[in-house]
Write a protein that holds these residues in place. Structure first.
Motif, PDB file in Angstrom:
ATOM      1  N   ILE B   7       0.886  -1.304  -0.056  1.00  0.00           N
ATOM      2  CA  ILE B   7       0.191  -0.024   0.085  1.00  0.00           C
ATOM      3  C   ILE B   7       0.705   1.332   0.205  1.00  0.00           C
ATOM      4  O   ILE B   7       0.709   1.939  -0.840  1.00  0.00           O
ATOM      5  N   GLU B  81     -10.920   7.586  -0.361  1.00  0.00           N
ATOM      6  CA  GLU B  81     -11.135   6.069  -0.735  1.00  0.00           C
ATOM      7  C   GLU B  81     -12.634   5.910  -0.875  1.00  0.00           C
ATOM      8  O   GLU B  81     -13.154   4.926  -1.319  1.00  0.00           O
ATOM      9  N   ARG B  84     -14.632   6.779  -3.314  1.00  0.00           N
ATOM     10  CA  ARG B  84     -14.344   6.211  -4.708  1.00  0.00           C
ATOM     11  C   ARG B  84     -15.129   4.721  -4.609  1.00  0.00           C
ATOM     12  O   ARG B  84     -15.290   4.039  -5.515  1.00  0.00           O
ATOM     13  N   GLY B  85     -15.283   4.227  -3.168  1.00  0.00           N
ATOM     14  CA  GLY B  85     -15.844   2.859  -3.330  1.00  0.00           C
ATOM     15  C   GLY B  85     -14.710   1.872  -3.080  1.00  0.00           C
ATOM     16  O   GLY B  85     -14.803   0.527  -2.952  1.00  0.00           O
ATOM     17  N   CYS B  86     -13.273   2.410  -3.117  1.00  0.00           N
ATOM     18  CA  CYS B  86     -12.097   1.558  -3.016  1.00  0.00           C
ATOM     19  C   CYS B  86     -11.939   1.149  -1.659  1.00  0.00           C
ATOM     20  O   CYS B  86     -11.353  -0.151  -1.284  1.00  0.00           O
ATOM     21  N   LEU B  88     -14.239   0.308   0.557  1.00  0.00           N
ATOM     22  CA  LEU B  88     -15.028  -0.977   0.736  1.00  0.00           C
ATOM     23  C   LEU B  88     -14.415  -2.141   0.176  1.00  0.00           C
ATOM     24  O   LEU B  88     -14.313  -3.269   0.840  1.00  0.00           O
ATOM     25  N   LEU B  89     -13.964  -2.032  -1.093  1.00  0.00           N
ATOM     26  CA  LEU B  89     -13.215  -3.087  -1.902  1.00  0.00           C
ATOM     27  C   LEU B  89     -12.029  -3.629  -0.936  1.00  0.00           C
ATOM     28  O   LEU B  89     -11.833  -4.707  -0.816  1.00  0.00           O
ATOM     29  N   MET B  90     -11.300  -2.679  -0.663  1.00  0.00           N
ATOM     30  CA  MET B  90     -10.002  -2.877   0.052  1.00  0.00           C
ATOM     31  C   MET B  90     -10.206  -3.879   1.296  1.00  0.00           C
ATOM     32  O   MET B  90      -9.452  -4.585   1.818  1.00  0.00           O
ATOM     33  N   LEU B  91     -11.290  -3.433   2.064  1.00  0.00           N
ATOM     34  CA  LEU B  91     -11.324  -4.085   3.167  1.00  0.00           C
ATOM     35  C   LEU B  91     -11.960  -5.424   3.164  1.00  0.00           C
ATOM     36  O   LEU B  91     -11.995  -6.229   4.363  1.00  0.00           O
ATOM     37  N   THR B  92     -12.409  -5.861   1.902  1.00  0.00           N
ATOM     38  CA  THR B  92     -12.698  -7.337   1.708  1.00  0.00           C
ATOM     39  C   THR B  92     -11.505  -8.076   1.458  1.00  0.00           C
ATOM     40  O   THR B  92     -11.534  -9.307   1.454  1.00  0.00           O
ATOM     41  N   TYR B  93     -10.279  -7.381   1.213  1.00  0.00           N
ATOM     42  CA  TYR B  93      -8.943  -7.984   0.807  1.00  0.00           C
ATOM     43  C   TYR B  93      -8.378  -8.557   2.280  1.00  0.00           C
ATOM     44  O   TYR B  93      -8.763  -7.941   3.138  1.00  0.00           O
ATOM     45  N   VAL B  95      -6.552  -7.776   4.358  1.00  0.00           N
ATOM     46  CA  VAL B  95      -5.634  -6.773   4.662  1.00  0.00           C
ATOM     47  C   VAL B  95      -6.333  -5.999   6.097  1.00  0.00           C
ATOM     48  O   VAL B  95      -7.450  -5.911   5.911  1.00  0.00           O
ATOM     49  N   GLN B 273     -17.794   2.903  10.236  1.00  0.00           N
ATOM     50  CA  GLN B 273     -18.791   1.803   9.564  1.00  0.00           C
ATOM     51  C   GLN B 273     -18.424   1.993   8.049  1.00  0.00           C
ATOM     52  O   GLN B 273     -18.131   2.884   7.465  1.00  0.00           O
ATOM     53  N   ALA B 274     -17.979   0.646   7.721  1.00  0.00           N
ATOM     54  CA  ALA B 274     -17.674   0.529   6.249  1.00  0.00           C
ATOM     55  C   ALA B 274     -18.660   0.906   5.109  1.00  0.00           C
ATOM     56  O   ALA B 274     -19.863   0.828   5.459  1.00  0.00           O
TER      57      ALA B 274
END
Lengths: 308, 274
Positions: B7, B81, B84-86, B88-93, B95, B273-274
Motif C-alpha cells: 500500500i 477512498e 470512490r468505493g475503493c 469498501l473493496l480493500m476492506l474485503t481483501y 488486509v 462503519q464500512a
C-alpha cells in the motif's frame, strides 16, 4: 454443503431497519441472484456476508465461519465487486490489477491472465481514465477473480456491459460455478438472469419476499400464463365462453388470454378446436420481471428507476 | 510482500503519477533557493555562515508551507477512498484496517520526506557552496531537515485523523484548512493577545509551556533556539530561561504530535462503519 447461511439476520443503521429477519442458505457452487429495488437491503446483505458489517441480531455464517471475526485466510477466499467503484484514473489497468494481486498475495502474472480472461489485455497499458464504463466494470470483475475465490459477491455487475459482454460475463460465472465457486449477484436487469441463475432471492423493504429457484417462485406466485391468439377476435371470445380473463389487443386482430398454469393445455386444446378462426397462438410464461412486480409490488421507487 | 509495503509503495507511486512529489519538491526547492540567495546578503556584518542564515529563513518558510502540503496530501486519504468505493473493496481483501491506514501514511510520509530532503537539501548545498559552512551550521541544517519532516508528519497525522472522522471529502478539506489556520496563524495570535491583555501577569510562566500545545511552535522553538549560532540571528537570543526548552523535549513534543493523532486515526478508523 452450504456456502452462505443466514438465520434471522437483522441489521439496524441508526433508526432505519435495513434488514429484517432474513434467513436463507446458498449451497456451494450455486449462483444466487439478489433482486430488489434500491434500498431493499441487497447491499446491506452483501456487507453482512463480507463481514464489513455485523448483524444487529441473528447469525451469518460464510464458508463455515463468522465473516465479521474471521481472519485474512477467510478474506483470501472472497471476491467482491462493489456497486460503485472507481479505480484510480492515473493508474493503468495492468498497474491496478497488479496492485490488487499483491494485496491479495497472488502473483502479478495471475492478474495479467485475468485481464486476458475479461478481454482487457489490449488495454492493459492504458490509463483507467481512458476506459469506458464497460471496461471499468470488466477491470472490477478481473479483480474479484484474483486468487480463485470460493465465494464471489457482485453488486450490480452487469451495469454498463453491452449484450455481448453480458453473454461473456455470464459464461465466466457459469464456468466458475461449475468449478465449485458460489456466486451471489444483485441486479436490476431481471430478465437476463432468467435461466442463468440457480436461485433468486427477492428483497422488499429489508425483508426476504421470496426465495427459491425460478420454478418454485413461479409456482408460488401462481401468475397466469398469457396466451395470445390471432384471428377472428369476437368468434374466439365466443368460443371460450367467458371462461378466462380476456383483453383485446395489442391490435384488433388479436386477443390476450390470462390462463392459470394448470389450465394452459385445456385452453390450447380449445383454441386448436377453433379451426380457421384462430390463425396463430403465442404462449408467454411469466418472466422474472412479472415475478418481481408480483413480489415487490410496483412501488414508486421501482417505477422511477424503470423510467430512467 | 507485506500489505503495508504494497500500500505504501502504491501511495508513493500515485504521488509520482499525479505530480504531488514533483510539485512539492520543486515548490520547496524554489522557495528555499530564493531564501538562500536573498537571505545571505546581510551576513557580512555578523560572523554567521550563510548556511546558518538559511536554517533560520527556511524554518520560517517551513512553518507555513509544510503543514499545508501535509494536510492537503492526507485529508482525503481515507474519506476519498471511501467515496470512490475503493475502501469498501480493500476492506474485503486480506488486509487489516491498521495495515491499510499505516500503509497509506507510510506512503504519504515518504512523499513528504522526499520533498523535504531533496528540496531543502539542494538549497542547503547551495548555501554551503556559496559561503562555506562550519560543523555547527551543518548540524543545525541536519536538525532542520529532521524536524521539518517531523513537522510534516505531525500535520499528516492530523489530516489522517480528520479523514477518518468525517463522512464527506469536502468536510475533510474544510477541516484541513481550518486546522492549518488554527495551528499556524490563530494559535500564536491568540497567545500573544492573551499575553498583552494580561500585561504579562501571573501567566508569564505558563505561556511558554502553552507553545508546546502547537507542533508548529515546538518546531519553531527547536530550530531557532537549539543552536547558539542560530539563536544569535534568529531574534531568540534574549529568550528568557523559562521559554527555553531542551532540544530533546521539543523533539519529543513533535513526536507526540505524530503519534497521538495517528493513534486517534487508527482508533476512529477501526470503528468506522464500512
Amino acid at each position: 454443503m452450504d456456502a452462505v447461511v443466514l438465520e434471522n439476520a437483522s441489521k439496524i443503521f441508526g433508526e432505519t431497519e435495513a434488514l429484517k429477519r432474513v434467513s436463507f442458505a446458498v449451497p456451494q457452487g450455486c449462483c444466487l441472484a439478489l433482486i430488489g429495488h434500491n434500498g431493499a437491503g441487497k447491499t446491506t446483505l452483501m456487507k453482512l456476508i463480507l463481514g464489513l458489517a455485523t448483524p444487529t441480531a441473528g447469525r451469518v455464517s460464510v464458508l463455515g465461519c463468522d465473516p465479521a471475526s474471521a481472519g485474512k485466510a477467510f478474506r483470501k477466499q472472497l471476491g467482491f465487486l462493489p456497486e460503485n467503484v472507481s479505480f484510480h484514473d492515473e493508474m493503468t489497468g495492468a498497474d491496478t490489477i497488479a496492485f490488487y494481486a499483491r494485496l491479495k498475495g497472488v502473483g502479478v502474472r495471475d492478474g495479467e491472465k485475468l485481464l486476458e480472461r475479461v478481454g482487457l489485455a489490449h488495454a492493459a497499458k492504458r490509463r483507467v481514465k481512458t476506459y469506458s464504463k464497460g471496461m471499468r466494470q470488466r477491470l472490477g470483475l478481473a479483480q474479484t477473480l484474483l486468487g480463485k475465490p470460493r465465494l464471489l459477491l457482485l453488486d450490480e455487475p452487469t451495469t454498463g456491459l453491452d449484450p455481448l459482454l453480458r453473454q461473456e460475463f455470464f459464461q465466466i460465472i457459469k464456468d466458475l460455478t461449475a468449478a465449485g465457486t458460489t456466486v451471489i449477484l444483485s441486479s436490476h436487469v431481471l430478465t437476463e438472469l432468467e435461466a442463468r441463475t440457480d436461485l433468486a432471492a427477492i428483497m422488499r423493504d429489508g425483508k426476504l419476499a421470496a426465495f427459491g429457484d425460478l420454478d418454485t417462485l413461479r409456482a408460488k406466485a401462481g401468475l397466469p400464463v398469457i396466451v395470445r391468439a390471432r384471428g377472428d377476435v369476437a368468434a374466439i371470445s365466443g368460443r371460450l365462453n367467458g371462461a378466462f380473463h380476456k383483453i383485446i389487443g395489442p391490435d384488433s386482430a388479436s386477443i390476450e388470454i390470462d390462463c392459470p398454469q394448470d389450465e394452459k393445455m385445456k385452453l390450447l386444446r380449445k383454441l386448436a378446436e377453433c379451426g380457421d378462426i384462430c390463425s396463430d397462438v403465442e404462449v408467454r410464461q411469466p418472466s422474472l420481471d412479472d415475478l418481481y412486480l408480483f413480489y415487490c409490488g410496483r412501488s414508486l421507487n421501482a417505477a422511477g428507476e424503470g423510467g430512467l | 510482500m507485506h500489505p503495508l509495503i504494497v500500500i505504501a509503495a502504491k501511495e508513493f507511486r500515485d504521488g509520482l503519477r499525479n505530480r504531488w512529489v514533483a510539485g512539492a519538491t520543486i515548490l520547496l526547492a524554489a522557495l528555499a533557493f530564493v531564501l538562500t540567495i536573498v537571505g545571505s546578503s546581510p551576513t557580512g556584518m555578523l560572523d554567521v555562515k550563510p548556511l546558518t542564515v538559511t536554517v533560520v529563513s527556511i524554518s520560517s518558510l517551513t512553518i507555513f508551507l509544510v503543514p499545508l502540503i501535509a494536510l492537503l496530501l492526507g485529508y482525503d486519504a481515507i474519506v476519498g477512498e471511501a467515496e470512490r468505493g475503493c475502501l469498501l473493496l480493500m476492506l474485503t481483501y486480506p488486509v487489516s484496517r491498521a495495515e491499510l491506514l499505516l500503509g497509506k501514511f507510510l506512503g504519504h510520509a515518504s512523499i513528504l520526506a522526499f520533498a523535504t530532503i531533496v528540496g531543502y537539501g539542494g538549497a542547503g548545498l547551495a548555501a554551503a557552496f556559496r559561503g562555506g559552512a562550519d560543523a555547527e551550521s551543518w548540524q543545525a541544517f541536519s536538525a532542520l531537515l529532521l524536524s521539518s519532516i517531523m513537522l510534516g508528519l505531525s500535520f499528516l497525522a492530523l489530516s489522517y485523523l480528520i479523514s477518518t472522522i468525517v463522512k464527506e471529502r469536502s468536510t475533510a478539506a474544510g477541516l484541513a484548512v481550518g486546522t492549518w489556520l488554527l495551528f499556524v496563524v490563530v494559535f500564536d495570535l491568540a497567545l500573544m493577545g492573551a499575553l498583552v491583555a494580561s500585561k504579562g501577569g501571573v501567566w508569564t510562566d505558563l505561556f511558554p509551556k502553552l507553545l508546546l500545545l502547537n507542533p508548529a511552535d515546538a518546531y519553531r522553538l527547536f530550530n531557532l533556539s537549539a543552536f547558539d549560532s542560530v539563536r544569535k540571528i534568529s531574534g531568540l537570543g534574549g529568550l528568557s530561561a523559562s521559554a527555553r526548552f531542551p532540544a530533546h523535549v521539543l523533539l519529543a513534543v513533535l513526536a507526540a504530535w505524530i503519534v497521538l493523532p495517528l493513534a486517534g486515526a487508527l482508533f476512529t478508523f477501526s470503528r468506522r462503519q464500512a
